[in-house]
Design an enzyme around this catalytic site. Sequence first.
Site, PDB file in Angstrom:
ATOM      1  N   SER A   1       0.820  -1.217   0.000  1.00 43.19           N
ATOM      2  CA  SER A   1       0.000   0.000   0.000  1.00 43.19           C
ATOM      3  C   SER A   1       0.850   1.262   0.000  1.00 43.19           C
ATOM      4  CB  SER A   1      -0.930   0.030   1.214  1.00 43.19           C
ATOM      5  OG  SER A   1      -1.884  -0.981   1.106  1.00 43.19           O
TER       6      SER A   1
ATOM      7  N   GLU B   1     -10.731   6.832   1.948  1.00 41.12           N
ATOM      8  CA  GLU B   1     -10.303   5.446   1.727  1.00 41.12           C
ATOM      9  C   GLU B   1     -11.207   4.431   2.413  1.00 41.12           C
ATOM     10  OE1 GLU B   1      -6.212   2.811   2.063  1.00 41.12           O
ATOM     11  OE2 GLU B   1      -6.842   3.912   3.832  1.00 41.12           O
TER      12      GLU B   1
ATOM     13  N   HIS C   1      -0.843  -9.633  -0.927  1.00 39.13           N
ATOM     14  CA  HIS C   1      -1.370  -8.920  -2.097  1.00 39.13           C
ATOM     15  C   HIS C   1      -1.114  -9.721  -3.372  1.00 39.13           C
ATOM     16  CE1 HIS C   1      -0.627  -4.845   0.162  1.00 39.13           C
ATOM     17  NE2 HIS C   1      -1.475  -5.636   0.768  1.00 39.13           N
TER      18      HIS C   1
HETATM   19 ZN   LIG Z   1      -3.212  -1.490   0.163  1.00 41.03          ZN
END
Ligand SMILES: [Zn+2]
Length: 595
Positions: free
Chosen positions: A143, A337, A491
Amino acid sequence: MAGGEPLLFNHRPSSEHSNDRDIAEEDALLTGQPTARRTTSRPWAFWREIGLFVWAVIATALVVVLSVVYQRAQDPKPSQSHPSGKRNLIFMVSDGMGPTSLSLTRSFMQFQNGAPYSEQLVIDQHMIGQSRTRSSSSLVTDSAAGATAFSCAMKSYNGAISMDPEHNPCGTVLEAAKKAGYMTGLVVTTRITDATPACFAAHVNQRQEEDRIAEQMIGNYPLGRVVDLMFGGGRCHFLPNTTDDSCRADNKDIVAMAKKNGFNYVSNRKQFDDLKGGKNLEFPMLGLFAETDIPYEIDRRNENDIYPSLHEMAEAALTALSAATKDSEKGFFIMIEGSRIDHAGHHNDPAAQVHEVLAYDKAFTSVLDFLKKDPTAGIMVSTSDHETGGLATARQLHASYPEYLWFPGPLANASHSAERLAVEYQEYTLDGHSDEETLQFVKNSIVNGLGIHDATDEEHKTLLADPALSLYAYAEMISRRSQTGWATHGHSAADVNIYSSDPVAAKALVGNHENTEVGDFLREYLGVDVAAVTKELREKGTGLMVTDAEGKKVSWTGEIAEEGVRLDGQNHLASYGGDHKKRHAQHGRACDCGH
Ligand SMILES: [Zn+2]
Ligand SMILES: *[C@@H]1O[C@H](CO)[C@@H](O)[C@H](O)[C@H]1NC(C)=O
Ligand SMILES: *[C@@H]1O[C@H](CO)[C@@H](O)[C@H](O)[C@H]1NC(C)=O
């Protein structure tokens, strides 16, 4: 146009085998000299060819003219694509939401509402493109690098909080917006010091330095205060280590520092409600509503009296920012977000995820409504920094060839997140219970928390064997029953979707783009000078040292991670706001989450 090209440009093949008669006729047409055969044997054909030629020339010219006009319309200079006057930019980030998160949530929504298969999420109706997410250090971004691509429009390494690959700070769009006279805001459901929000208003070499990030975000760094409004969690990073709710390594009181810098501070639901949806909000504003993360929506909806929702925070922020900029020349820039879509991916918890995506969709709708009503020109762009979990709406459970099925039902039966059940289970075990009692506790949690009535002995055994791993075990029970697949607790490199309220103004993001082009768009839409901020940061920051928790002098951007050290914040917990320290001691291996 196959016939038009040789006529215009005369690059016909010279081969003997090409159609000699056509070539002769072409030459004749170009030179105006008739070919012998045509004039002698078929005079009508000559005039037909003349007609065709004239038509071909006109058609070619038309196509050229039209394509130039079309190109101009499609591809204006970026500076021409945004309104020239006052404008607002709302940038939404759905952390960790890949395309499959939408398939998952859409099917769940249809199942739960008894809606037809044509029913879409609101966000579905605004997709304009896709973003490629790799970082400078890996095909799979984290991120921090993902948000640096947005804030600095630059590829950097995993772990970088708006630092370039050479560890120099890079100016951010929010900092430049503030300098240009815009008002600025950050609204999140995770810690306000987590990577995505941090990248807009802080600069550190390693994302896990959230204590340092907290100080910078309230204005104790070379640029002074640049954020006018912050809503989210992460209170523990703002409190001195002498207080119970602190997770700081030092005894600095960042809330007190923030107040000294002018911030109004709110920290609970009542104080949030007193802001009257933003009508009663005074700037600058720091709102920290949870010690760490705000609970997953699947849990928060039952604790609405403790924590505000994402869309409530977004609406209050937009109302207040709009009012505060009513009479100014510039509008505002805000980043909103849906932080914990990502956490549900890390946890491989599909039930938690669908509620996170639905909450994001609700906030997305709030933003669209705001833009419709607000008199100032504005745009919303929404994208993800990366996909999380390698999510699949299919899963092969046995060696035999699978049936093509995915079931939303088990997601609808769950009333709690796996995270919440794991925390409750671990707290239960702290008190010391017999094996029999613990088994009964686990059985109850499965029935009451997950709505699962057919748990196997094997599943009970797994949960009893290691409470520290119960988060993954609970989530797995829902995933198997719904046949939801996951490739990783981390991820993935999947492309993610880009959405906008205005595909014309966001033309530059239509189609498939690098994530840095999203960053380019943000600064170009606002028309701000980010390079000047980078310069200022480097001038003021050179040689600037601060004292760390052990009293050691370090660079204001913190230390650079040693080669091979994981930079992705594995030491941070994703947890609901509660007794942070107690759980910190208990969480163990199952909680390498929250990045
Ligand atoms: Zn992220
Ligand atoms: C609290 O912070 C101070 C430095 O600010 C440090 O000396 C002390 O060891 C810390 N205490 C704890 C319990 O971490
Ligand atoms: C959902 O819960 C109901 C009872 O509340 C139960 O009958 C049903 O089997 C559950 N569905 C799934 C998919 O577990």
